[in-house]
Design an enzyme around this catalytic site. Sequence first.
Site, PDB file in Angstrom:
ATOM      1  CE  LYS A  67      58.547  48.785 -24.114  1.00  0.00           C
ATOM      2  NZ  LYS A  67      56.892  49.091 -24.536  1.00  0.00           N
TER       3      LYS A  67
ATOM      4  CG  HIS B 184      55.362  46.478 -28.927  1.00  0.00           C
ATOM      5  ND1 HIS B 184      54.509  47.002 -28.911  1.00  0.00           N
ATOM      6  CD2 HIS B 184      53.645  45.888 -29.524  1.00  0.00           C
ATOM      7  CE1 HIS B 184      53.662  47.616 -29.935  1.00  0.00           C
ATOM      8  NE2 HIS B 184      52.772  46.841 -29.491  1.00  0.00           N
TER       9      HIS B 184
ATOM     10  CE1 TYR C 125      60.911  48.138 -30.329  1.00  0.00           C
ATOM     11  CE2 TYR C 125      62.860  49.318 -29.381  1.00  0.00           C
ATOM     12  CZ  TYR C 125      61.351  49.350 -30.362  1.00  0.00           C
ATOM     13  OH  TYR C 125      60.317  49.959 -29.727  1.00  0.00           O
TER      14      TYR C 125
END
Length: 482
Positions: A434, A392, A384
């Site tokens: 991601k 997120h 993070y």
Amino acid sequence: MMSASPASSAEAQASNPPKPPKRPRPRRPNYNYIHRNLLPVEVHPLPVLIPHNPLSLVAIALSYLCQVLLPPSQPKYNGYFSSVTSSIHVTDPNTIRKLWEMGFFGRGNLSRSEPTWLENRKKKGSTAEENTASRRQERRQQKLERARKEQQEIDQTLSEESQNVPNGNILGIAQGNVLKTNARDLSDIASVLESPSVDDKENGSIHGYDEWKKQIEANGIPTPPPTSTSSDASHPEMRPTKRLQRTKTVRFSPTIEAREFDLSSPVMSPIKQPGISPLEDTVPLETPTQENQEHLTLSLEEAFFLSYALGTLNVYCDDSEAILQPSSLLSLFRRRSYHPPRSLSLPEEPNDPFVLSYVVYHHYRSLGWVVRSGVKFSTDYLLYNRGPAFSHAEFAVVIVPSYNDPYWADRKMEKKKGWWWLHGVNRVQAQVHKQLVLCYVDVPPPLHDGERGKSVDIGNLLSRYKIRDVNLRRWTPNRGRD
């Protein structure tokens, strides 16, 4: 211009009733102020240097001398190692909030991530689990209400059809089935009954046949004829079937049944009077205090980082009151990283799971990333930028041991993961937006026999490991042509 009539305006208001006001959303906490400290360490900065003001140099010198002569004390937090779960437990509420707010360390054992179990219990129904249970209960009540209305419609239809005989149609109920015939069918039945071809002696007598014939000739009641052909068999009386009505019964306990109540008294009156009752006015209700049953769970990597790198955590063993030093923690955590835990007699290997994972954890924490567990997305860590409260995770890290040293050339190490595994993990990260990072850790050769007996220098041990990052992205053919 023509003005609208009051009747039309009233009809418009009736057709479009005003919507109920929306409840205001709860105010979002100021996360910038709550998480202003990146690590659970107190920082005492020096005054600002102003070049054209010589007094600023005096202020800096005085502040520096004060911190050298009287160094400020760093806060110490306590954690307890559990041999059952192989994790560190923090039970003090103040310590729990500080470790979470200053660096997002650990997770609540009764919460998803942030330890907010007690606050949610005080709100009475605002937790995600209780909201799910309430929605399920509402759907269950709606299904029961819909089934009740359907049953009422069926009962009403049956009662209307049994009482009314519209347009010469004859309604018959035989064994729960609704039979409808018209006047022509009735005449056919009468012609058959009057036919002399029925011979009771040859075909056998039907019990109750004469009574049924008389009822048909008299008032046309469409009760079906008996079907039994045996004259000796017992047959119940011919009567219209009635639907059993459900009755609600209330059972009281023996204590309630033994007591007598006076319904004429104002307290026990069946009609509820407006206002506060005398009982509510004289006896105040005491709200029970909720006990906090949640504790913070730290992983082995987080606990060792707080104890060794920051020096802010004192770890106690579950069966003693002695504080474990970082060297003892390293040996304990290396043995506990295996399942089942390894014995003390076995030598420590350079590719212990705890050492590999802590090297990666320490590497990214030292670069300013907030490192959290990535088991939710089939990875080792999530990175993070500021923390879970702000955004997120941007990257998902997978640890890949690399045996490039010549020492590992002749030794068969564990089989590397294949292409299909990599493709599946990368597909998962692409779905959750991601980027997948393959973190290669170069495993050094083990220590010599003379170095193993000496006290372990943790700094030199960690410096032997090298880390290489590879950012992997999923290539889509129809989007990557240009």
